[in-house]
Write a protein that holds these residues in place. Sequence first.
Motif, PDB file in Angstrom:
ATOM      1  N   GLN A   6     -10.903  -3.254   3.873  1.00  0.00           N
ATOM      2  CA  GLN A   6      -9.498  -2.784   4.239  1.00  0.00           C
ATOM      3  C   GLN A   6      -9.633  -2.604   5.782  1.00  0.00           C
ATOM      4  OE1 GLN A   6      -6.963  -0.133   2.208  1.00  0.00           O
ATOM      5  NE2 GLN A   6      -8.083  -0.405   0.386  1.00  0.00           N
ATOM      6  N   ILE A   7      -8.719  -3.176   6.484  1.00  0.00           N
ATOM      7  CA  ILE A   7      -8.382  -3.104   8.077  1.00  0.00           C
ATOM      8  C   ILE A   7      -7.244  -1.817   7.991  1.00  0.00           C
ATOM      9  CG2 ILE A   7      -7.918  -3.743  10.040  1.00  0.00           C
ATOM     10  CD1 ILE A   7     -10.544  -4.585   9.288  1.00  0.00           C
ATOM     11  N   CYS A   8      -6.171  -2.265   7.389  1.00  0.00           N
ATOM     12  CA  CYS A   8      -5.152  -1.444   7.403  1.00  0.00           C
ATOM     13  C   CYS A   8      -5.122  -0.779   6.106  1.00  0.00           C
ATOM     14  CB  CYS A   8      -3.795  -2.284   7.552  1.00  0.00           C
ATOM     15  SG  CYS A   8      -2.485  -1.053   7.827  1.00  0.00           S
ATOM     16  N   TYR A   9      -5.471   0.675   6.039  1.00  0.00           N
ATOM     17  CA  TYR A   9      -5.396   1.581   5.152  1.00  0.00           C
ATOM     18  C   TYR A   9      -4.115   1.977   4.687  1.00  0.00           C
ATOM     19  CZ  TYR A   9     -10.352   2.370   5.216  1.00  0.00           C
ATOM     20  OH  TYR A   9     -11.862   1.966   5.354  1.00  0.00           O
ATOM     21  N   CYS A  10      -3.066   1.995   5.503  1.00  0.00           N
ATOM     22  CA  CYS A  10      -1.727   2.342   5.032  1.00  0.00           C
ATOM     23  C   CYS A  10      -1.323   1.206   3.814  1.00  0.00           C
ATOM     24  CB  CYS A  10      -0.835   2.301   6.080  1.00  0.00           C
ATOM     25  SG  CYS A  10      -1.142   3.997   7.145  1.00  0.00           S
ATOM     26  N   TYR A  11      -1.393   0.191   4.272  1.00  0.00           N
ATOM     27  CA  TYR A  11      -0.841  -1.188   3.360  1.00  0.00           C
ATOM     28  C   TYR A  11      -1.834  -2.097   2.855  1.00  0.00           C
ATOM     29  CZ  TYR A  11       3.267   0.344   5.660  1.00  0.00           C
ATOM     30  OH  TYR A  11       4.400   1.079   5.973  1.00  0.00           O
ATOM     31  N   ALA A  39       0.745  -4.952   7.954  1.00  0.00           N
ATOM     32  CA  ALA A  39      -0.418  -4.203   8.767  1.00  0.00           C
ATOM     33  C   ALA A  39       0.013  -3.524   9.980  1.00  0.00           C
ATOM     34  CB  ALA A  39      -1.429  -5.150   8.872  1.00  0.00           C
ATOM     35  N   GLY A  40      -0.683  -2.380  10.390  1.00  0.00           N
ATOM     36  CA  GLY A  40      -0.109  -1.826  11.728  1.00  0.00           C
ATOM     37  C   GLY A  40       0.985  -0.954  11.857  1.00  0.00           C
ATOM     38  N   THR A  41       1.752  -0.928  10.598  1.00  0.00           N
ATOM     39  CA  THR A  41       3.208  -0.371  10.810  1.00  0.00           C
ATOM     40  C   THR A  41       3.341   1.012  10.231  1.00  0.00           C
ATOM     41  OG1 THR A  41       4.098  -1.424   8.651  1.00  0.00           O
ATOM     42  CG2 THR A  41       4.423  -2.656  10.882  1.00  0.00           C
ATOM     43  N   GLY A  42       2.124   1.490   9.954  1.00  0.00           N
ATOM     44  CA  GLY A  42       2.250   3.062   9.337  1.00  0.00           C
ATOM     45  C   GLY A  42       1.714   3.821  10.258  1.00  0.00           C
ATOM     46  N   CYS A  43       0.452   4.354  10.210  1.00  0.00           N
ATOM     47  CA  CYS A  43      -0.158   5.283  11.190  1.00  0.00           C
ATOM     48  C   CYS A  43      -0.615   4.669  12.546  1.00  0.00           C
ATOM     49  CB  CYS A  43      -1.499   6.116  10.497  1.00  0.00           C
ATOM     50  SG  CYS A  43      -2.716   5.146  10.283  1.00  0.00           S
ATOM     51  N   GLY A  44      -0.727   3.464  12.694  1.00  0.00           N
ATOM     52  CA  GLY A  44      -1.099   2.968  13.614  1.00  0.00           C
ATOM     53  C   GLY A  44      -2.739   2.638  14.086  1.00  0.00           C
ATOM     54  N   TRP A  45      -3.462   3.254  13.139  1.00  0.00           N
ATOM     55  CA  TRP A  45      -4.881   3.484  13.486  1.00  0.00           C
ATOM     56  C   TRP A  45      -5.497   2.091  13.383  1.00  0.00           C
ATOM     57  CZ3 TRP A  45      -9.115   5.083  14.720  1.00  0.00           C
ATOM     58  CH2 TRP A  45     -10.397   4.817  14.246  1.00  0.00           C
ATOM     59  N   CYS A  46      -4.983   1.056  12.774  1.00  0.00           N
ATOM     60  CA  CYS A  46      -5.608  -0.146  12.758  1.00  0.00           C
ATOM     61  C   CYS A  46      -5.256  -1.152  13.894  1.00  0.00           C
ATOM     62  CB  CYS A  46      -5.235  -1.146  11.365  1.00  0.00           C
ATOM     63  SG  CYS A  46      -3.636  -1.126  11.030  1.00  0.00           S
ATOM     64  N   ILE A  47      -4.590  -0.597  14.757  1.00  0.00           N
ATOM     65  CA  ILE A  47      -3.805  -1.707  15.765  1.00  0.00           C
ATOM     66  C   ILE A  47      -4.819  -2.157  16.626  1.00  0.00           C
ATOM     67  CG2 ILE A  47      -2.163  -1.848  17.613  1.00  0.00           C
ATOM     68  CD1 ILE A  47      -0.257  -0.293  16.023  1.00  0.00           C
ATOM     69  N   ALA A  82     -13.586   7.667  10.726  1.00  0.00           N
ATOM     70  CA  ALA A  82     -12.793   7.677  12.120  1.00  0.00           C
ATOM     71  C   ALA A  82     -11.437   7.467  12.087  1.00  0.00           C
ATOM     72  CB  ALA A  82     -13.176   6.362  12.958  1.00  0.00           C
ATOM     73  N   ARG A  83     -10.665   7.144  10.820  1.00  0.00           N
ATOM     74  CA  ARG A  83      -9.324   7.235  10.774  1.00  0.00           C
ATOM     75  C   ARG A  83      -8.755   8.487  10.445  1.00  0.00           C
ATOM     76  NH1 ARG A  83      -5.710   6.260   6.072  1.00  0.00           N
ATOM     77  NH2 ARG A  83      -3.847   6.069   6.942  1.00  0.00           N
ATOM     78  N   SER A  84      -9.799   9.238   9.816  1.00  0.00           N
ATOM     79  CA  SER A  84      -9.672  10.674   9.512  1.00  0.00           C
ATOM     80  C   SER A  84      -9.222  11.610  10.428  1.00  0.00           C
ATOM     81  CB  SER A  84     -10.701  11.018   8.440  1.00  0.00           C
ATOM     82  OG  SER A  84     -10.484  10.408   7.162  1.00  0.00           O
TER      83      SER A  84
HETATM   84  S1  FES Z   1      -4.046   2.050   8.726  1.00  0.00           S
HETATM   85 FE1  FES Z   1      -2.890   0.295   9.576  1.00  0.00          FE
HETATM   86  S2  FES Z   1      -1.034   1.292  10.035  1.00  0.00           S
HETATM   87 FE2  FES Z   1      -2.149   2.992   9.060  1.00  0.00          FE
END
Ligand code: FES
Length: 95
Positions: A6-11, A39-47, A82-84
């Motif tokens: 997974q790259i985007c954990y939020c989605y 992807a990228g529209t949640g916490c923003g970590w993966c942007i 790192a996301r944590s």
């Molecule tokens: S990990 Fe992608 S927006 Fe949160």
Amino acid sequence: MKPDDQICYCYHVSLRKLYHYARRNKLSRPSQMSDCLGAGTGCGWCIPILKKIHDRVAEGCDLTASENVADLPTTAAEYAAARSEYLKSDKKNSF
Ligand code: FES
């Protein structure tokens, strides 16, 4: 990282999905990566990684080949850790 990580954990969006989405749709802007399952529209970590994937696909790079993901996070575990830290900080990535 491996293609199904997974790259985007939020989605829950994998590298493989993002790669194929970007390749098929010939995206002109990195922010269009968000049209792939949000992807990228949640916490923003993966942007930052979404930007990197966009740029690599624009260069014609096959991201399902392991030698071509060397500059992406090394393992899914390191990426998750790192996301944590990112979530605990006040930082907010954006396109
Ligand atoms: S990990 Fe992608 S927006 Fe949160």
